[in-house]
Write a protein that holds these residues in place. Structure first.
Motif, short mmCIF file in Angstrom:
data_model
loop_
_atom_site.label_atom_id
_atom_site.label_comp_id
_atom_site.label_asym_id
_atom_site.label_seq_id
_atom_site.Cartn_x
_atom_site.Cartn_y
_atom_site.Cartn_z
N GLU A 150 0.83 -1.20 0.00
CA GLU A 150 0.00 0.00 0.00
C GLU A 150 0.87 1.26 0.00
O GLU A 150 0.55 2.24 -0.67
CB GLU A 150 -0.94 -0.02 1.21
CG GLU A 150 -1.94 -1.18 1.14
CD GLU A 150 -2.66 -1.40 2.45
OE1 GLU A 150 -2.49 -0.58 3.38
OE2 GLU A 150 -3.39 -2.41 2.56
N ASP A 180 -4.29 3.43 3.21
CA ASP A 180 -5.07 2.60 2.27
C ASP A 180 -6.22 3.37 1.62
O ASP A 180 -7.11 2.77 1.02
CB ASP A 180 -5.61 1.35 2.96
CG ASP A 180 -6.51 1.65 4.15
OD1 ASP A 180 -6.83 2.84 4.37
OD2 ASP A 180 -6.90 0.70 4.85
N LEU A 206 -7.69 0.57 -0.53
CA LEU A 206 -6.74 -0.47 -0.90
C LEU A 206 -6.76 -1.66 0.02
O LEU A 206 -6.20 -2.71 -0.31
CB LEU A 206 -5.31 0.12 -0.92
CG LEU A 206 -5.06 1.30 -1.85
CD1 LEU A 206 -3.63 1.79 -1.67
CD2 LEU A 206 -5.30 0.92 -3.30
N HIS A 207 -7.39 -1.56 1.16
CA HIS A 207 -7.31 -2.61 2.17
C HIS A 207 -8.12 -3.84 1.79
O HIS A 207 -9.27 -3.73 1.38
CB HIS A 207 -7.80 -2.08 3.52
CG HIS A 207 -7.65 -3.07 4.64
ND1 HIS A 207 -6.46 -3.30 5.27
CD2 HIS A 207 -8.55 -3.89 5.22
CE1 HIS A 207 -6.63 -4.21 6.20
NE2 HIS A 207 -7.89 -4.59 6.20
#
Length: 258
Positions: free
Chosen positions: A38, A96, A189-190
């Motif tokens: 990330e 993220d 993004l997580h």
């Protein structure tokens, strides 16, 4: 599979005398631990995003390297104290969460805390008192709140406590207007299936998580900087602080799993 082209080099920071960039400088404070994939996406993306908006900035990666549970609030306190006198406002920014809408405002929040990742826009959290994800404050306003509580070890709840601090300091949270992209405003993004969050509540932590910490914050965060490194990620500059937090196990025994 054909190889993906390398991203274009990130733009350089402006000359100090360039008036088009304005007088303020943002300290982007990014609490971090073991999320390098990330980070590799975040640093060049945010440097390009902010440079395109002509916002002077420094990106601080607040890397917790001790053996205690993750403490996002304490890392932000440390980042604030270590960010230097050449920055006059901060962004508490999750690693993220990437802003996709170029109309989002990251400018100096003179009128009060500005919640970029508002409940109407954040892909996951929609309750009205939410102030997590991305929050801008002047350094003066952050000091007025005495920063964030250091009692929140593990994931979650520190933002809710900070909302009460903001209100207690007589400040009003402002949020974006005129953004029409809704829950598509950010890229999250997580991946929870791949990276589990530390959401355990241990012993007295279950009762403590809803309390307001009226004593602790910037004034009593305990830490040591193990190292400070200036580096470049795909042409984007950032500063990595390797931070050793300290915990009084008599005060907050939930800082460890033991």
């Amino acid at each position: 599979v054909p190889r993906q082209p390398c991203p274009p080099p990130a733009p350089l920071q402006p000359p100090e005398e360039d008036p088009a960039w304005g007088p303020h400088r943002l300290a982007l404070l990014v609490p971090f631990r073991e999320r390098f994939e990330e980070l590799l996406a975040f640093v060049p993306y945010m440097h390009r995003f902010l440079s395109k908006k002509r916002i002077r900035h420094r990106i601080f990666i607040l890397n917790q390297v001790d053996h205690f549970r993750f403490n996002r609030a304490s890392l932000i306190n440390v980042g604030f104290l270590e960010s230097g006198n050449d920055t006059d406002y901060i962004a508490m920014h999750d690693v993220d969460l990437l802003p996709l809408n170029e109309h989002l405002d990251y400018s100096f929040p003179e009128a009060g805390p500005f919640h970029v990742a508002s409940p109407e826009l954040h892909p996951l959290y929609h309750y009205k008192t939410y102030v997590g994800g991305i929050l801008l404050l002047t350094k003066q306003h952050y000091e007025l709140c005495n920063g964030m509580s250091n009692r929140f070890w593990g994931w979650g709840r520190e933002d809710d406590e900070f909302y009460r601090r903001i209100k207690g300091a007589g400040l009003q949270v402002r949020r974006p207007s005129g953004i029409t992209t809704g829950y598509e405003t950010f890229q999250h993004l997580h991946d929870p299936a791949w990276r589990k969050r530390d959401q355990k509540r241990i012993a007295a932590q279950k009762q403590e998580q809803f309390k307001v910490d009226r004593e602790g914050g910037l004034n009593n965060v305990r830490y040591r900087i193990e190292s400070r490194t200036d580096l470049s990620v795909a042409g984007a500059p950032c500063t990595v602080l390797n931070i050793l937090l300290d915990c009084d196990t008599n005060e907050t025994p939930w800082c460890t799993f033991g």
